[in-house]
Scaffold this active site. Structure first.
Site, mmCIF file in Angstrom:
data_model
loop_
_atom_site.group_PDB
_atom_site.id
_atom_site.type_symbol
_atom_site.label_atom_id
_atom_site.label_comp_id
_atom_site.label_asym_id
_atom_site.label_seq_id
_atom_site.Cartn_x
_atom_site.Cartn_y
_atom_site.Cartn_z
ATOM 1 N N LYS A 114 24.024 18.888 10.376
ATOM 2 C CA LYS A 114 23.454 17.536 11.584
ATOM 3 C C LYS A 114 23.717 17.760 12.629
ATOM 4 C CE LYS A 114 20.792 14.380 9.217
ATOM 5 N NZ LYS A 114 20.523 12.623 8.918
ATOM 6 N N LYS A 195 16.529 19.987 0.593
ATOM 7 C CA LYS A 195 16.504 18.952 0.163
ATOM 8 C C LYS A 195 15.284 17.893 0.798
ATOM 9 C CE LYS A 195 18.540 15.349 2.720
ATOM 10 N NZ LYS A 195 18.873 13.502 2.756
ATOM 11 N N LYS A 198 12.782 13.581 5.729
ATOM 12 C CA LYS A 198 12.265 12.777 6.602
ATOM 13 C C LYS A 198 11.829 13.028 8.026
ATOM 14 C CE LYS A 198 15.010 8.195 5.657
ATOM 15 N NZ LYS A 198 15.869 8.566 6.568
HETATM 16 P P1 ATP Z 1 17.249 12.062 6.828
HETATM 17 O O1 ATP Z 1 16.929 13.055 6.596
HETATM 18 O O2 ATP Z 1 16.946 11.426 7.984
HETATM 19 O O3 ATP Z 1 18.937 12.506 7.910
HETATM 20 P P2 ATP Z 1 16.825 11.211 4.269
HETATM 21 O O4 ATP Z 1 16.115 11.404 4.219
HETATM 22 O O5 ATP Z 1 18.479 12.004 4.117
HETATM 23 O O6 ATP Z 1 17.765 11.180 5.935
HETATM 24 P P3 ATP Z 1 18.374 9.585 4.186
HETATM 25 O O7 ATP Z 1 18.381 7.383 4.789
HETATM 26 O O8 ATP Z 1 19.776 9.649 4.268
HETATM 27 O O9 ATP Z 1 17.128 9.932 3.743
HETATM 28 O O10 ATP Z 1 18.717 8.260 2.482
HETATM 29 C C1 ATP Z 1 18.782 7.259 2.114
HETATM 30 C C2 ATP Z 1 18.378 7.350 0.215
HETATM 31 O O11 ATP Z 1 17.736 8.838 0.071
HETATM 32 C C3 ATP Z 1 20.281 8.279 0.044
HETATM 33 O O12 ATP Z 1 20.525 7.361 -0.675
HETATM 34 C C4 ATP Z 1 19.910 10.020 0.102
HETATM 35 O O13 ATP Z 1 20.555 10.132 -1.387
HETATM 36 C C5 ATP Z 1 18.206 9.563 -0.798
HETATM 37 N N1 ATP Z 1 17.240 10.795 -0.484
HETATM 38 C C6 ATP Z 1 16.890 10.892 0.841
HETATM 39 N N2 ATP Z 1 16.859 12.389 0.075
HETATM 40 C C7 ATP Z 1 16.142 12.298 -1.129
HETATM 41 C C8 ATP Z 1 15.594 13.839 -1.568
HETATM 42 N N3 ATP Z 1 15.070 14.857 -1.077
HETATM 43 N N4 ATP Z 1 16.496 13.310 -2.925
HETATM 44 C C9 ATP Z 1 16.833 13.080 -3.738
HETATM 45 N N5 ATP Z 1 17.401 11.355 -3.046
HETATM 46 C C10 ATP Z 1 17.378 11.680 -1.692
#
Ligand code: ATP
Ligand code: LTN
Length: 332
Positions: A114, A195, A198
């Site tokens: 990040k 990955k 969002k």
């Molecule tokens: P950002 O992209 O804004 O950093 P994020 O989409 O990774 O956020 P988080 O709020 O950081 O979302 O994660 C919430 C939960 O969802 C965490 O347990 C994270 O491991 C899981 N998660 C996020 N993206 C994935 C993915 N692509 N596959 C599986 N689990 C995910």
């Protein structure tokens, strides 16, 4: 309850939740609430470690809360609350920051990803992991359901709990991550080396849980696919098709070998159509409940009740931790 454990997890209100969040973490939340003592937080203090527009933060916080209920969490069983409603998080977060070493925080891959290429990097992004450790340790959680990307933060949390106990006496519980066997890392639709996230600026790279059926169909039909035409699960050689198989399996309940068998000799076209329909069907009931909950105005009551229950546990742990460290506690 046979052997109830304490469970805590959280999601940042940093965008529209994706099927990565759902498959990697939220599906486990629902499964755990029947047997365990669950606390599910909206990590709004973490959400501001990257710049957030106030209006967007408000909207996304309500959206995540309503989605928690829409996926099937029962607020009478699991406490649903905002991190910012329980001040103990910020306070133990500070304490965990003082126990952390610069070197270990510099090694966190989420921080490296990040902050890469940015001229100005907020200090909050750097101390994100000790705040996350505090979130978990305040509840003496045994289990933390998360996707694969959070493994390293959980490892740090375990180290910090051990360090605290070693210095100040047995106070905190060393937690275990709970990572699904399949679907712990849903990949981006336009690049299977990243990955699904969002906060990716390209909305075609993810499926949001609130995307319309037509958008879902469009996004899956445009998803990048590997060369060849075989529908086979092989994340090394065929990362893109394997990602779609994982999504299909998690949304339909069909096993990976059954999917491979069903599409033997068929091209990507039919397969992608069926993946899209499975995602649409899995999300349809969630989207319907979501609309009802937003319209009901119930969210604020749910959050108030959740914060009261969360604070009762968190405040007691904070008090214990401060006492162990030598803080003078205010007389009650
Ligand atoms: P950002 O992209 O804004 O950093 P994020 O989409 O990774 O956020 P988080 O709020 O950081 O979302 O994660 C919430 C939960 O969802 C965490 O347990 C994270 O491991 C899981 N998660 C996020 N993206 C994935 C993915 N692509 N596959 C599986 N689990 C995910
Ligand atoms: N860092 C997490 C969100 C989060 C979290 C937590 C997850 C904040 N605090 C406590 C589990 C337990 C993420 O998924 N990016």
């Amino acid at each position: 309850m046979a052997n109830p454990k304490r469970v805590l997890s959280g999601i940042q209100p940093s965008g529209r939740l994706t099927i990565g969040n759902y498959i990697g973490a939220m599906k486990s939340y629902v499964a755990l609430q029947e047997e365990h003592d669950c606390y599910y937080m909206i990590a709004d203090l973490h959400g501001i470690t990257v710049p957030q527009d106030p209006e967007a933060l408000r909207e996304q916080t309500e959206m995540v809360t309503a989605l928690y209920v829409a996926i099937g969490l029962n607020p009478d069983k699991a406490a649903i609350f905002l991190q910012s409603h329980v001040p103990a998080h910020a306070e133990l977060g500070w304490i965990m920051t003082t126990l952390s070493y610069m070197g270990e925080l510099e090694r966190m891959t989420q921080f490296k990803d990040k902050s890469a290429g940015k001229e100005a990097v907020g200090a909050g992004l750097f101390v994100y992991p000790p705040l996350m450790a505090a979130d978990i340790l305040l509840y003496k959680a045994h289990l933390v359901p998360v996707g694969d990307d959070q493994k390293q933060h959980l490892e740090l949390t375990r180290d910090l709990a051990g360090r605290f106990n070693h210095r100040f006496g047995e106070t905190l519980v060393v937690p275990e991550p709970l990572i699904p066997k399949l679907g712990a890392r849903i990949m981006s639709l336009d690049d299977a080396s990243k990955k699904m996230s969002k906060s990716n600026p390209n909305p075609g790279s993810y499926i949001a849980m609130l995307d319309s059926p037509d958008d879902i169909r469009k996004k899956i039909s445009r998803a990048k696919t590997d060369l060849g035409r075989e529908i086979a699960y092989d994340p090394e050689e065929k990362p893109e098709i394997s990602n779609l198989i994982t999504i299909f399996s998690q949304c339909s309940g069909k096993s990976v070998p059954d999917i491979e068998k069903a599409y033997e000799g068929q091209g990507y076209g039919t397969f992608k159509k069926d993946v899209a329909e499975a995602v649409v069907s899995a999300l349809e009931p969630i989207q319907a409940r979501y609309a009802d909950i937003r319209a009901s105005g119930e969210i604020h009551r749910i959050l108030k009740d959740g914060a009261d229950r969360a604070a009762a546990v968190a405040d007691a742990t904070l008090r214990e931790a401060k006492q162990a460290m030598g803080f003078l506690l205010p007389r009650r």
